[in-house]
Design a protein around this motif. Structure first.
Motif, PDB file in Angstrom:
ATOM      1  N   LEU A 109      -0.414  -1.554  16.339  1.00 53.74           N
ATOM      2  CA  LEU A 109      -0.257  -0.597  17.432  1.00 53.74           C
ATOM      3  C   LEU A 109      -0.574   0.829  16.982  1.00 53.74           C
ATOM      4  CD1 LEU A 109       2.995  -1.994  19.084  1.00 53.74           C
ATOM      5  CD2 LEU A 109       0.650  -2.179  19.939  1.00 53.74           C
ATOM      6  N   MET A 110      -0.126   1.204  15.800  1.00 58.65           N
ATOM      7  CA  MET A 110      -0.366   2.554  15.283  1.00 58.65           C
ATOM      8  C   MET A 110      -1.846   2.850  15.081  1.00 58.65           C
ATOM      9  SD  MET A 110       2.576   3.218  12.394  1.00 58.65           S
ATOM     10  CE  MET A 110       1.639   4.559  11.692  1.00 58.65           C
ATOM     11  N   TYR A 111      -2.579   1.863  14.611  1.00 54.86           N
ATOM     12  CA  TYR A 111      -3.985   2.074  14.274  1.00 54.86           C
ATOM     13  C   TYR A 111      -4.921   1.373  15.255  1.00 54.86           C
ATOM     14  CZ  TYR A 111      -2.155   4.071  10.044  1.00 54.86           C
ATOM     15  OH  TYR A 111      -1.486   4.872   9.153  1.00 54.86           O
ATOM     16  N   HIS A 112      -4.466   1.207  16.482  1.00 49.97           N
ATOM     17  CA  HIS A 112      -5.290   0.559  17.503  1.00 49.97           C
ATOM     18  C   HIS A 112      -6.673   1.208  17.584  1.00 49.97           C
ATOM     19  CE1 HIS A 112      -6.462  -1.425  21.158  1.00 49.97           C
ATOM     20  NE2 HIS A 112      -6.703  -0.247  21.722  1.00 49.97           N
ATOM     21  N   ASN A 113      -7.687   0.380  17.445  1.00 49.06           N
ATOM     22  CA  ASN A 113      -9.086   0.791  17.578  1.00 49.06           C
ATOM     23  C   ASN A 113      -9.551   1.802  16.517  1.00 49.06           C
ATOM     24  OD1 ASN A 113     -11.428   0.175  18.919  1.00 49.06           O
ATOM     25  ND2 ASN A 113     -11.283   1.931  20.296  1.00 49.06           N
ATOM     26  N   ARG A 114      -8.860   1.810  15.360  1.00 45.78           N
ATOM     27  CA  ARG A 114      -9.302   2.637  14.232  1.00 45.78           C
ATOM     28  C   ARG A 114      -8.856   1.989  12.927  1.00 45.78           C
ATOM     29  NH1 ARG A 114      -5.094   7.096  13.368  1.00 45.78           N
ATOM     30  NH2 ARG A 114      -3.389   6.366  14.649  1.00 45.78           N
ATOM     31  N   SER A 115      -9.367   2.505  11.827  1.00 43.60           N
ATOM     32  CA  SER A 115      -9.069   1.937  10.508  1.00 43.60           C
ATOM     33  C   SER A 115      -7.842   2.606   9.895  1.00 43.60           C
ATOM     34  CB  SER A 115     -10.262   2.117   9.567  1.00 43.60           C
ATOM     35  OG  SER A 115     -11.380   1.449  10.092  1.00 43.60           O
ATOM     36  N   ARG A 116      -7.078   1.834   9.138  1.00 49.38           N
ATOM     37  CA  ARG A 116      -5.929   2.369   8.402  1.00 49.38           C
ATOM     38  C   ARG A 116      -6.424   3.204   7.218  1.00 49.38           C
ATOM     39  NH1 ARG A 116      -4.483  -3.360   7.543  1.00 49.38           N
ATOM     40  NH2 ARG A 116      -4.500  -2.874   5.338  1.00 49.38           N
ATOM     41  N   PRO A 117      -5.581   4.072   6.688  1.00 51.83           N
ATOM     42  CA  PRO A 117      -5.970   4.876   5.519  1.00 51.83           C
ATOM     43  C   PRO A 117      -6.250   4.026   4.270  1.00 51.83           C
ATOM     44  CG  PRO A 117      -3.980   5.762   6.538  1.00 51.83           C
ATOM     45  CD  PRO A 117      -4.290   4.463   7.222  1.00 51.83           C
ATOM     46  N   ASP A 118      -5.642   2.859   4.169  1.00 51.11           N
ATOM     47  CA  ASP A 118      -5.826   2.009   2.989  1.00 51.11           C
ATOM     48  C   ASP A 118      -6.853   0.901   3.240  1.00 51.11           C
ATOM     49  OD1 ASP A 118      -4.028   0.852   4.833  1.00 51.11           O
ATOM     50  OD2 ASP A 118      -3.185  -0.443   3.296  1.00 51.11           O
ATOM     51  N   MET A 119      -7.741   1.141   4.207  1.00 48.60           N
ATOM     52  CA  MET A 119      -8.726   0.129   4.584  1.00 48.60           C
ATOM     53  C   MET A 119     -10.104   0.767   4.678  1.00 48.60           C
ATOM     54  SD  MET A 119      -9.576  -2.876   5.311  1.00 48.60           S
ATOM     55  CE  MET A 119      -8.151  -3.896   5.539  1.00 48.60           C
ATOM     56  N   GLN A 120     -11.116  -0.039   4.541  1.00 48.02           N
ATOM     57  CA  GLN A 120     -12.503   0.402   4.693  1.00 48.02           C
ATOM     58  C   GLN A 120     -12.673   1.110   6.047  1.00 48.02           C
ATOM     59  OE1 GLN A 120     -15.904   1.277   3.892  1.00 48.02           O
ATOM     60  NE2 GLN A 120     -15.556  -0.401   2.489  1.00 48.02           N
ATOM     61  N   SER A 179       0.824  -1.215   0.000  1.00 47.15           N
ATOM     62  CA  SER A 179       0.000   0.000   0.000  1.00 47.15           C
ATOM     63  C   SER A 179       0.857   1.262   0.000  1.00 47.15           C
ATOM     64  CB  SER A 179      -0.947   0.011   1.199  1.00 47.15           C
ATOM     65  OG  SER A 179      -1.850  -1.065   1.106  1.00 47.15           O
ATOM     66  N   THR A 180       1.907   1.267   0.800  1.00 51.57           N
ATOM     67  CA  THR A 180       2.795   2.426   0.855  1.00 51.57           C
ATOM     68  C   THR A 180       3.478   2.643  -0.486  1.00 51.57           C
ATOM     69  OG1 THR A 180       3.156   2.056   3.210  1.00 51.57           O
ATOM     70  CG2 THR A 180       4.773   3.428   2.066  1.00 51.57           C
ATOM     71  N   LEU A 181       4.003   1.568  -1.077  1.00 50.23           N
ATOM     72  CA  LEU A 181       4.658   1.693  -2.374  1.00 50.23           C
ATOM     73  C   LEU A 181       3.665   2.121  -3.447  1.00 50.23           C
ATOM     74  CD1 LEU A 181       7.174   1.477  -4.098  1.00 50.23           C
ATOM     75  CD2 LEU A 181       6.712  -0.974  -4.379  1.00 50.23           C
ATOM     76  N   ALA A 182       2.458   1.588  -3.402  1.00 55.92           N
ATOM     77  CA  ALA A 182       1.432   1.979  -4.377  1.00 55.92           C
ATOM     78  C   ALA A 182       1.175   3.478  -4.302  1.00 55.92           C
ATOM     79  CB  ALA A 182       0.143   1.196  -4.126  1.00 55.92           C
TER      80      ALA A 182
END
Length: 173
Positions: A101-112, A15-18
């Motif tokens: 750990l970074m996205y604990h209890n929330r969604s990542r930017p590349d995820m629904q 995702s980062t490379l994309a």
């Protein structure tokens, strides 16, 4: 490079490379995780996955990241460039745990939006077994593709960094 498929283990950096390539080439990026997972981690049915991806690959240019083995052929056949991120499994596991750990209890930017970051017991096992179970299949798929495709395998973060630096040099795109 106008139709780019990125594949590799979870945590390999697809995702980062994309997103980086999308910025450099000014091409729209599609993260399959964000498209194919519905709220609360409900996976889109396979037939719908095929329809969605068939529509995406019919566009003039695109970058699509994700594995989704059952529909991989749609992207690989349509791509002019395939980038396989063949990273060490320890690095992939580290990145997935860090992401958790970074996205604990929330969604990542590349995820629904309604798919909060999680790790079940099968996920680290899938990553750990990727080199022995999935990598050979991926290599075979790539070897079987037509000769008119550019296939790039990147095996370390340094190789990714050098690849991106080369892309930004005048005349390389």
């Amino acid at each position: 490079m106008k139709r780019i498929a990125l594949v590799g283990s979870s945590g390999s950096g697809k995702s980062t490379l994309a997103m980086d390539i999308g910025r450099i080439l000014d091409i729209e990026v599609w993260h399959l995780d964000a498209i194919l997972w519905k709220p609360n981690w409900t996976l889109t049915p396979r037939e719908e996955q095929k329809q969605i991806q068939s529509q995406l690959v019919n566009q003039e240019s695109w970058i699509i990241d994700g594995n989704y083995q059952s529909t991989l052929d749609i992207r690989l056949e349509a791509a002019d460039t395939i980038i396989f991120l063949d990273m060490p499994r320890t690095l992939c596991l580290y990145r997935v745990l860090k992401r958790r750990l970074m996205y604990h209890n929330r969604s990542r930017p590349d995820m629904q939006a309604d798919c909060k970051e999680k790790i079940d017991l099968q996920f680290p096992k899938w990553i750990w077994e990727f080199p022995s179970k999935k990598r050979p299949q991926m290599h075979q798929l790539l070897m079987d593709l037509k000769m008119d495709k550019q296939i790039i395998t990147l095996k370390s973060p340094l190789e990714v960094k050098m690849f991106l630096a080369d892309m930004q040099r005048p005349g390389v795109k």
